[in-house]
Design a protein around this motif. Structure first.
Motif, short mmCIF file in Angstrom:
data_model
loop_
_atom_site.label_atom_id
_atom_site.label_comp_id
_atom_site.label_asym_id
_atom_site.label_seq_id
_atom_site.Cartn_x
_atom_site.Cartn_y
_atom_site.Cartn_z
N LEU A 114 0.83 -1.21 0.00
CA LEU A 114 0.00 0.00 0.00
C LEU A 114 0.87 1.26 0.00
N PHE A 162 -0.15 5.20 -1.18
CA PHE A 162 -1.05 5.48 -0.08
C PHE A 162 -0.28 6.21 1.02
N GLN A 178 -4.11 7.17 4.77
CA GLN A 178 -4.93 6.34 3.90
C GLN A 178 -4.78 4.86 4.25
N THR A 204 -7.80 2.61 5.55
CA THR A 204 -8.14 1.43 4.76
C THR A 204 -8.14 0.16 5.61
#
Length: 149
Positions: free
Chosen positions: A91, A96, A100, A104
Motif C-alpha cells: 500500500l 497510499f 490512507q 483502509t
C-alpha cells in the motif's frame, strides 16, 4: 467497503475489510502499471537516442547479476515478513499515505509507521543499507507481484 459492511456477519467484518483493502490495492497497482506500460509504448522515436559510449557488455552482465541478487534478497525477506507487513509495504509503495493506509486497514497511524519501520529494519538487517536514492520499502513494493500482496 463500508456501504456493504452491514451485510457481513460481525465476526467476519475484519476479514472482509482486509480482503477489500488488498483487492483495491491490487487493482490500483494494476492500473498504474498499465498506465506506465502504455506510456513507454508510445515514446516517440525522436526521444530515443543512440548512446555509442554506453556500458560494455561486461558492465551490463555485472549489473544484471547484482540486480538479480538484490531481487532474490528482497523476495526472501518479504517471504519472512508477516502477510500484514507485506500489505502495508504494498500500500505504501502504491502511493497510499500513512493516513490512507490506517483508514483502509482500520488501524491508527502509529501502527502503520511502526509496521513499516520494523519491515525496513528487517531489510537492513538481512541486506544492509538500501541502494543510494532508494528505500527498501520502494524496492520491495516494486518487486511484489499482485498474487503476493
Amino acid at each position: 467497503a463500508w456501504p456493504h459492511i452491514g451485510a457481513v456477519r460481525p465476526e467476519a467484518r475484519w476479514v472482509y475489510v482486509r480482503t477489500t483493502a488488498r483487492r483495491r490495492a491490487i487493482n490500483h497497482h494494476r492500473d498504474e502499471t498499465a498506465q506506465r506500460r502504455d506510456t513507454a509504448r508510445t515514446t516517440p522515436l525522436d526521444d530515443l537516442h543512440d548512446d555509442r559510449h554506453g556500458p560494455t557488455p561486461e558492465d551490463l552482465a555485472i549489473a544484471r547479476e547484482a540486480l538479480a541478487d538484490v531481487r532474490t534478497g528482497v523476495r526472501t525477506v518479504m517471504a519472512e515478513l508477516p502477510e500484514e507487513s507485506r500489505l502495508y509495504i504494498v500500500l505504501r509503495h502504491r502511493g497510499f499515505s500513512y493516513q490512507q493506509i490506517a483508514d483502509t486497514l482500520g488501524v491508527r497511524i502509529p501502527a502503520v509507521q511502526s509496521r513499516l519501520y520494523r519491515a525496513t529494519k528487517r531489510f537492513e538487517e538481512k541486506l544492509g543499507p538500501a541502494p543510494k536514492g532508494l528505500t527498501w520499502i520502494e524496492i520491495a513494493g516494486e518487486l511484489t507481484n499482485d498474487h503476493e500482496a
